[in-house]
Design an enzyme around this catalytic site. Structure first.
Site, PDB file in Angstrom:
ATOM      1  N   PRO A   2       0.827  -1.214   0.000  1.00 28.97           N
ATOM      2  CA  PRO A   2       0.000   0.000   0.000  1.00 28.97           C
ATOM      3  C   PRO A   2       0.857   1.258   0.000  1.00 28.97           C
ATOM      4  O   PRO A   2       1.827   1.357   0.747  1.00 28.97           O
ATOM      5  CB  PRO A   2      -0.802  -0.134   1.301  1.00 28.97           C
ATOM      6  CG  PRO A   2      -0.828  -1.598   1.577  1.00 28.97           C
ATOM      7  CD  PRO A   2       0.499  -2.114   1.106  1.00 28.97           C
ATOM      8  N   GLU A   3       0.485   2.206  -0.854  1.00 28.80           N
ATOM      9  CA  GLU A   3       1.231   3.451  -0.985  1.00 28.80           C
ATOM     10  C   GLU A   3       0.347   4.618  -0.546  1.00 28.80           C
ATOM     11  O   GLU A   3      -0.681   4.413   0.089  1.00 28.80           O
ATOM     12  CB  GLU A   3       1.711   3.624  -2.429  1.00 28.80           C
ATOM     13  CG  GLU A   3       2.558   2.480  -2.954  1.00 28.80           C
ATOM     14  CD  GLU A   3       3.920   2.356  -2.273  1.00 28.80           C
ATOM     15  OE1 GLU A   3       4.325   3.291  -1.549  1.00 28.80           O
ATOM     16  OE2 GLU A   3       4.580   1.319  -2.471  1.00 28.80           O
ATOM     17  N   LYS A  58       3.290   7.064   4.209  1.00 34.19           N
ATOM     18  CA  LYS A  58       2.496   5.836   4.163  1.00 34.19           C
ATOM     19  C   LYS A  58       2.068   5.388   5.560  1.00 34.19           C
ATOM     20  O   LYS A  58       1.715   4.227   5.767  1.00 34.19           O
ATOM     21  CB  LYS A  58       3.290   4.728   3.463  1.00 34.19           C
ATOM     22  CG  LYS A  58       3.543   5.032   1.987  1.00 34.19           C
ATOM     23  CD  LYS A  58       4.222   3.884   1.267  1.00 34.19           C
ATOM     24  CE  LYS A  58       5.684   3.814   1.589  1.00 34.19           C
ATOM     25  NZ  LYS A  58       6.392   2.795   0.768  1.00 34.19           N
ATOM     26  N   HIS A  92      -5.314 -14.202  10.716  1.00 37.83           N
ATOM     27  CA  HIS A  92      -4.211 -13.235  10.721  1.00 37.83           C
ATOM     28  C   HIS A  92      -4.584 -11.910  11.382  1.00 37.83           C
ATOM     29  O   HIS A  92      -3.944 -10.888  11.123  1.00 37.83           O
ATOM     30  CB  HIS A  92      -3.718 -13.008   9.299  1.00 37.83           C
ATOM     31  CG  HIS A  92      -3.172 -14.247   8.653  1.00 37.83           C
ATOM     32  ND1 HIS A  92      -1.994 -14.838   9.053  1.00 37.83           N
ATOM     33  CD2 HIS A  92      -3.665 -15.031   7.645  1.00 37.83           C
ATOM     34  CE1 HIS A  92      -1.761 -15.908   8.316  1.00 37.83           C
ATOM     35  NE2 HIS A  92      -2.758 -16.050   7.458  1.00 37.83           N
ATOM     36  N   ARG A 111       1.414 -11.288   6.035  1.00 33.87           N
ATOM     37  CA  ARG A 111       2.868 -11.435   5.912  1.00 33.87           C
ATOM     38  C   ARG A 111       3.645 -10.845   7.091  1.00 33.87           C
ATOM     39  O   ARG A 111       4.849 -11.020   7.196  1.00 33.87           O
ATOM     40  CB  ARG A 111       3.338 -10.821   4.595  1.00 33.87           C
ATOM     41  CG  ARG A 111       2.715 -11.497   3.377  1.00 33.87           C
ATOM     42  CD  ARG A 111       3.206 -10.917   2.074  1.00 33.87           C
ATOM     43  NE  ARG A 111       4.635 -11.165   1.879  1.00 33.87           N
ATOM     44  CZ  ARG A 111       5.329 -10.748   0.814  1.00 33.87           C
ATOM     45  NH1 ARG A 111       4.706 -10.062  -0.139  1.00 33.87           N
ATOM     46  NH2 ARG A 111       6.613 -11.010   0.702  1.00 33.87           N
ATOM     47  N   ARG A 153      22.401  13.991  -8.266  1.00 34.70           N
ATOM     48  CA  ARG A 153      22.417  12.531  -8.229  1.00 34.70           C
ATOM     49  C   ARG A 153      22.482  11.940  -9.634  1.00 34.70           C
ATOM     50  O   ARG A 153      21.797  12.402 -10.530  1.00 34.70           O
ATOM     51  CB  ARG A 153      21.171  12.003  -7.508  1.00 34.70           C
ATOM     52  CG  ARG A 153      21.117  12.366  -6.033  1.00 34.70           C
ATOM     53  CD  ARG A 153      19.729  12.092  -5.476  1.00 34.70           C
ATOM     54  NE  ARG A 153      19.680  12.215  -4.037  1.00 34.70           N
ATOM     55  CZ  ARG A 153      19.542  13.363  -3.392  1.00 34.70           C
ATOM     56  NH1 ARG A 153      19.464  14.500  -4.080  1.00 34.70           N
ATOM     57  NH2 ARG A 153      19.488  13.401  -2.075  1.00 34.70           N
ATOM     58  N   ARG A 262      12.482  -5.027  -8.256  1.00 31.63           N
ATOM     59  CA  ARG A 262      11.310  -4.228  -8.617  1.00 31.63           C
ATOM     60  C   ARG A 262      11.067  -4.289 -10.118  1.00 31.63           C
ATOM     61  O   ARG A 262      11.994  -4.181 -10.909  1.00 31.63           O
ATOM     62  CB  ARG A 262      11.491  -2.772  -8.205  1.00 31.63           C
ATOM     63  CG  ARG A 262      11.364  -2.512  -6.715  1.00 31.63           C
ATOM     64  CD  ARG A 262      11.170  -1.018  -6.482  1.00 31.63           C
ATOM     65  NE  ARG A 262      11.026  -0.698  -5.084  1.00 31.63           N
ATOM     66  CZ  ARG A 262      11.990  -0.185  -4.338  1.00 31.63           C
ATOM     67  NH1 ARG A 262      13.173   0.049  -4.870  1.00 31.63           N
ATOM     68  NH2 ARG A 262      11.787   0.101  -3.074  1.00 31.63           N
TER      69      ARG A 262
END
Length: 273
Positions: A2-3, A58, A92, A111, A153, A262
């Site tokens: 989740p973001e 988040k 859970h 998880r 960067r 990713r």
């Protein structure tokens, strides 16, 4: 994982339900999630009014009248839902908060990468959130700010906008979607972006995140809001998870690359380097 849009959706679904209520009891079904629960989840949040439900990056934050806050991070698979008094505990369900209206707040995490903390409220910004970047939907995300972060960067732009020390909450899915909307190749070095590209990217990030929030977030596997309802932004995805399918803009094939575990999805025609 989740973001920002998912946590914002969760906040919106819980705020009206929780403000003014009191947590009467906390029941732990296990001793730890990502970290041990007992030293991080204290009884100071009991028997005091809930004043606010908000989000930072988040993290979901519930503020109490005694200047303590409950902080929740959903991790990879966490769910934080309101359930009725007769709710039967599931496999859970790891933390149960009993409310004074007889409902229950349930933290479920298959998880177990999630986190549940309670801290003094002033500790959050001073110590806990001090190294977080700016909110992408705030006025602080400007051309000048982002350009100052890119120019020093030698990193791909996708990695830069996913760096929570620069911008918070733009995870892998939303980075791919934002870069496609902005027509910027995800592997292009951030320092090579021109001013108009940076401005377009900022606009695209905001547009994608706003649409995702309106749609209730994205449910790929586990995410639900406080009412146990999934998010529907999945139906609006332009590139993420669409490897081998046609680009909606130009009909070229959506490509997928993988870096550091990713996946990145993009259109080589629309997103030129």
């Amino acid at each position: 994982m989740p973001e920002l849009p998912e946590v914002e959706t969760l906040k919106n679904s819980l705020k009206d339900k929780l403000i003014g209520l009191i947590i009467k009891n906390i029941e732990l079904k296990r001793d730890n999630l990502r970290y041990n629960l007992s030293p991080l989840l204290t009884t100071e949040i009991l028997n005091t009014n809930i004043l606010n439900v908000r989000r930072r990056a988040k993290y979901l934050i519930i503020d109490f009248g005694n200047y303590y806050s409950l902080v929740i991070h959903l991790g990879m698979s966490g769910r934080f839902t309101v359930q009725p008094a007769n709710y039967k505990i599931q496999k859970h369900d790891h933390v149960i908060f009993d409310l004074n209206n007889c409902e229950k707040l349930i933290f479920n995490d298959t998880r177990r990468f999630g986190m549940v903390y309670s801290f003094k409220t002033n500790f959050l910004e001073e110590k806990f959130f001090y190294n977080l970047g700016i909110e992408p939907l705030s006025d602080l995300l400007t051309l000048e700010y982002l350009k100052s972060k890119l120019i020093t960067r030698t990193i791909a732009i996708k990695n830069l906008i996913m760096d929570n020390k620069i911008i918070v909450g733009v995870g892998n899915l939303y980075a791919s979607e934002s870069l496609h909307l902005a027509r910027i190749h995800p592997h292009k070095l951030g320092r090579n972006l021109k001013d108009d590209e940076i401005e377009n990217l900022i606009k695209s990030i905001r547009e994608v995140l706003t649409k995702a929030i309106t749609a209730g977030g994205t449910t790929l596997k586990n995410f639900v809001n406080g009412d146990s309802k999934p998010g529907y932004f999945t139906q609006q995805l332009r590139v993420y998870g669409r490897e081998g399918q046609k680009c909606f803009n130009c009909s070229s094939t959506i490509l997928k690359t993988k870096n550091s575990g990713r996946s990145t999805f993009y259109c080589k025609t629309c997103q030129y380097t």
